[in-house]
Design a protein around this motif. Structure first.
Motif, short mmCIF file in Angstrom:
data_model
loop_
_atom_site.label_atom_id
_atom_site.label_comp_id
_atom_site.label_asym_id
_atom_site.label_seq_id
_atom_site.Cartn_x
_atom_site.Cartn_y
_atom_site.Cartn_z
N GLU A 43 0.84 -1.18 0.00
CA GLU A 43 0.00 0.00 0.00
C GLU A 43 0.89 1.25 0.00
O GLU A 43 2.11 1.14 -0.01
N SER A 44 0.25 2.42 0.01
CA SER A 44 1.08 3.63 -0.04
C SER A 44 1.94 3.70 1.22
O SER A 44 1.50 3.34 2.30
N HIS A 214 0.15 -1.68 -6.59
CA HIS A 214 -0.63 -1.80 -5.35
C HIS A 214 -1.74 -2.82 -5.54
O HIS A 214 -2.49 -3.09 -4.61
N LEU A 216 -3.27 -6.37 -6.24
CA LEU A 216 -3.00 -7.81 -6.23
C LEU A 216 -3.52 -8.50 -7.49
O LEU A 216 -3.00 -9.53 -7.91
N LEU A 255 -4.76 -8.37 3.02
CA LEU A 255 -4.74 -7.61 1.78
C LEU A 255 -5.59 -8.31 0.72
O LEU A 255 -6.34 -7.68 -0.02
N ALA A 258 -9.17 -7.86 1.39
CA ALA A 258 -9.65 -6.49 1.19
C ALA A 258 -9.82 -6.16 -0.29
O ALA A 258 -10.58 -5.27 -0.66
N THR A 259 -9.10 -6.87 -1.16
CA THR A 259 -9.16 -6.59 -2.59
C THR A 259 -10.54 -6.97 -3.14
O THR A 259 -10.99 -8.09 -2.93
N PRO A 271 -12.50 -5.19 5.56
CA PRO A 271 -11.54 -4.26 6.17
C PRO A 271 -10.44 -5.02 6.92
O PRO A 271 -10.70 -6.08 7.47
N VAL A 272 -9.23 -4.46 6.89
CA VAL A 272 -8.11 -5.12 7.55
C VAL A 272 -8.32 -5.11 9.07
O VAL A 272 -8.65 -4.09 9.66
#
Lengths: 296, 282, 276
Positions: A43-44, A214, A216, A255, A258-259, A271-272
């Protein structure tokens, strides 16, 4: 892969800090074998772009590498003089940038911008560079090379500009290409074409690619190996197929959950979990403490 | 990150140095009758061209020496500061009010308002400013208010252009649309959303403009077009000093240094204020 | 289907085309929306999807009347708002709210979060009890009360977008336009913001137009979908129908172009080539 062959790019325990002492890269190790696509996903703030910049020798002046080696086809970049390093990087690597508009000089035509690098850095003759560029424009399926070469960047669509930059990147037959989010600014249908193109040229030219993204989804499609980054640390590294079959690290799993996936809307976009983030934070803190001890 | 910190550190030093000088000059101007060691107009031919205090032949009480009529230079500089500051504040404020208002209107409403205001600014700026000022004062007659009007009339365009460009940029931000969504009218949005975001630029420009006003006033005094020749002005002192440069260099050098320090301080003070109080830059 | 909140007929929007503006004189008009017909049913989330240049954002701005249509009719809650003047629109604004794509640019840098959330309340006659209302709005989007006195640069991207939501929902509007509200966020933040919007829309019975370029996100959130291309509607149907039985080739292309996070060696191959 042949264990005896030198990797195209070998990063060993690379750490970089900001002037305030914050570590932005935390003992990153990764290798890109010749002809392989290695994805860097995160992520950023994960430091994925930073690694690409470090390889190309264009880190911002505020970021200082404090430890680690980078070997490009076996040559230690840290042991070379600045000029020799620039020449080596210029000859063996290339960049496909994220934003094709700002990567091109708005006041110059496409043609000279593309041949420039071949003539100046590699010392090719004008005719040779010109012929090479035309060949590459053909490979990236640009139908009217004459017109495109005479265009200014703003006269081309986003997809066309990215094709031009891909052609320019492959033109000098680099051993390694750093692709920094090359499709993030594009529409999905264009993204698919561009990813196809990169994959095809990569296969045909046998170029290794360090693919920063970013997404996946893009990782699954384009890469053979993948490093998952969080806060400048590689939290998981695997063959892409293995990673998607059985992600090991909780962050990787989070991750993936969340994708978004339109095929399975309710199992995705999760949500993580706070616990995962707390675990990551203590993992990072422990790594930093272990790292500081020998480094004062 | 570090560069930001260094520049913030630099801007703080700049703010204090410039602010300090301006404060000293301002206090001296306000309390001129109390702090000036001599009467700035008192002539004494026995005391003509006294050197500053560290040179041979200096007289106590005449710290920076005297001019060719025997008037105390320091006292004249202090009283000159009064006129300099009055002109700086009044002229810069007037130019700022007119220019910023028109710039805000042109930048926010665009269309015809913008076209008309921008055309006027273009025509205005085609006049060479100093000649324009001399012409204006010649028409209005010499005097403090003429000088102030002349400077405001010439320099509002500076505010107008900068504020217009800044306003146009701010007007494109989503928060302006957001305010429309919230139910605000055009004028309300301009004052509530856009204006606060251009205020730092206005402040910086205002400070810069005060410096410019000081210079223009000095130029007008230099060509003897400011206020009555009896009142000491920095420009007037410089003009006199020029005549006796070979006999008494100090009459030229001290007012020049004062002028340069003041003008520089105004511009640095404005930049420093902006860097310090802009939450976006911070 | 429920009664429509929005009823749009033959909607056209033309904007000056600055790229073709002559040196002197007006820019020629370019037709961005070429006659759209659709309804937005009350109390449900409608996805509007399209690629860049499809006109989806222009459509959104015409719905909340930040833009005036050049032809057609926009009926909102039984009232024709197509050509209402700014002053006539103002009383309707509290029911036509919007969440922006870029929370950075949509929050005024010089205002505290509390003042940003309070602005629409004050303007719409809910100025009493402001503190409590702001506190409630913050709590609704899961932000701690301490954020009230902060500025936008002190917040992360996800937090800023929560403020955008809090502000839009503070008035309990009948309609909310969400324009690409997660496209600038990381996936993990994106998931949080979407579940938040999903929850609030259900709790408050909101009618939402959710503009996005990402069909994956739309499937999760929306009950029906409008697919746009070059200023026209390609396909409009219930979400499940659209994803399971897309009628138009363009919709199928859009779906096929999404890189799903799963291994699929054939995805990148134009023809039947063996993977390297």
């Amino acid at each position: 892969m042949n264990a005896l062959a030198k990797p195209c790019l070998d990063i060993r325990s690379l750490s970089a800090v900001l002037p305030n002492g914050l570590r932005v890269l935390r003992s990153v190790s990764l290798a890109v074998e010749p002809g392989e696509v290695r994805a860097l996903v995160g992520e950023s703030g994960a430091g994925k772009t930073m690694i690409g910049k470090a390889v190309l020798g264009v880190l911002p002046s505020s970021v200082r590498i404090v430890e680690g080696d980078m070997l490009l086809e076996g040559e230690d970049l840290g042991k070379l003089q600045a000029k020799a390093r620039r020449t080596l990087i210029g000859a063996r690597t290339a960049l496909i940038p994220q934003d094709p508009l700002t990567a091109l000089n708005p006041s110059r035509r496409i043609g000279p911008q593309m041949t420039d690098r071949l003539v100046r850095i590699l010392g090719w003759s004008g005719e040779k560079a010109d012929a090479r560029i035309r060949q590459l424009l053909d490979e990236v399926q640009i139908r009217e090379p004459e017109r495109v070469l005479k265009c200014y960047p703003h006269e081309l669509s986003g997809g066309m500009r990215q094709r031009v930059l891909i052609a320019a990147a492959f033109a000098a037959e680099p051993r390694l290409i750093v692709a920094d989010e090359p499709t993030t600014a594009l529409d999905v249908t264009v993204q698919k074409q561009i990813l196809r193109l990169i994959a095809q040229l990569q296969r045909e030219h046998g170029t290794a690619i360090l693919f920063v993204t970013h997404d996946l989804g893009v990782v699954a499609k384009i890469s053979q190996k993948v490093s998952v980054l969080y806060a400048g640390k590689v939290v998981e590294e695997a063959e892409t197929a293995a990673l998607f079959a059985a992600p090991q690290h909780p962050y990787t799993r989070a991750l993936m959950a969340a994708t978004p996936r339109y095929t399975d809307p309710f199992a995705s976009l999760k949500p993580v979990d706070e616990a995962v983030l707390a675990g990551l934070a203590s993992e990072i803190a422990a790594a930093d403490q272990a790292w500081r001890r020998p480094h004062g | 990150m570090d560069e930001a910190r260094i520049s913030r550190h630099g801007s703080r030093a700049r703010l204090w140095l410039a602010g300090g000088w301006l404060l000293i000059a301002l206090l001296a101007a306000i309390f001129a009758p109390l702090v000036a060691p001599q009467d700035p107009l008192a002539q004494d031919l026995m005391l003509e061209r006294l050197p500053p205090f560290w040179l041979d032949g200096a007289e106590p009480g005449y710290w920076l020496g005297t001019d060719s009529l025997g008037r105390d230079l320091l006292s004249r500089l202090i009283f000159g500061a009064r006129i300099a500051f009055i002109v700086a504040f009044a002229a810069a404020l007037a130019a700022c009010l007119v220019g910023s208002t028109l710039g805000l209107i042109a930048g926010y409403f665009g269309g015809w308002a913008d076209r008309i205001i921008s055309r006027i600014v273009d025509v205005w700026m085609a006049f060479p400013p100093v000649l324009f000022a001399i012409l204006l004062v010649a028409v209005l007659g010499t005097g403090l208010s003429s000088v102030i009007i002349a400077i405001a009339v010439i320099d509002w365009t500076r505010f107008c252009r900068v504020i217009r460009a800044e306003t146009m940029g701010q007007s494109r931000m989503d928060y302006v649309e957001n305010a429309r969504i919230a139910g605000y009218g055009r004028i309300g949005i301009m004052l509530r959303e856009v204006l606060p975001n251009v205020v730092p630029s206005i402040v910086a420009l205002l400070s810069l403009e005060m410096g410019i006003a000081v210079i223009v006033e000095a130029i007008l005094s230099f060509v003897n077009l400011s206020i009555s020749t009896d009142d000491p002005t920095w420009g007037g002192i410089i003009a006199e000093g020029r005549l006796s440069i070979h006999q008494a260099w100090w009459v030229l050098v001290f007012p020049l240094v004062t002028l340069i320090l003041t003008v520089l301080s105004f511009s640095q003070f404005g930049e420093g204020l902006r860097a310090r109080f802009d939450p976006v830059l911070r | 289907m429920a009664e429509p909140l929005f009823s749009v007929r033959g909607l056209k929007v033309a904007l000056p085309d600055m790229t073709r503006k002559p040196l002197i004189g007006r820019a020629p008009l370019a037709e961005i929306l070429k006659g759209l017909d659709f309804d937005l049913p009350k109390g449900s989330v409608t996805g509007i999807v399209g690629e860049s240049g499809s006109g989806k954002s222009t459509l959104g701005r015409a719905l909340v009347r930040l833009l005036e249509p050049s032809a057609g009719k926009v009926i909102f809650d039984g009232r024709d708002i197509t050509h209402l003047a700014e002053a006539e629109l103002r009383p309707l604004r509290r029911n036509l709210q919007m969440i922006f794509q870029d929370p950075m640019s949509s929050l005024n840098p010089r205002r505290t979060i509390a003042s940003i959330i309070a602005a629409p309340l004050k303007q719409n006659g809910l100025g009493d009890n402001l503190k409590a209302r702001v506190a409630e709005a913050l709590q609704r989007v899961g932000l701690p009360q301490g954020f009230a006195s902060r500025y936008r640069h002190e917040l992360s991207g996800g937090q800023r977008q929560r403020v955008g939501i809090a502000r839009a929902l503070a008035l309990s509007p009948k309609f909310v336009l969400a324009d690409e509200i997660v496209s600038g966020l990381d996936v993990s933040t994106q998931a949080q913001i979407l579940t938040l919007l999903e929850k609030l829309a259900a709790e408050m019975g909101l009618t939402v137009a959710f503009i996005s370029h990402d069909l994956s996100v739309i499937r999760r959130l929306c009950r029906q979908v409008i697919v746009m291309r070059e200023g026209a509607i390609v396909e409009a149907s219930a979400t499940d129908t659209l994803f399971e039985k897309p009628q138009q080739a363009y919709t199928r292309d859009l779906l096929a172009a999404i890189p799903l996070p799963e291994i699929d060696d054939a995805w990148l191959l134009p023809a039947a080539k063996a993977p390297a």
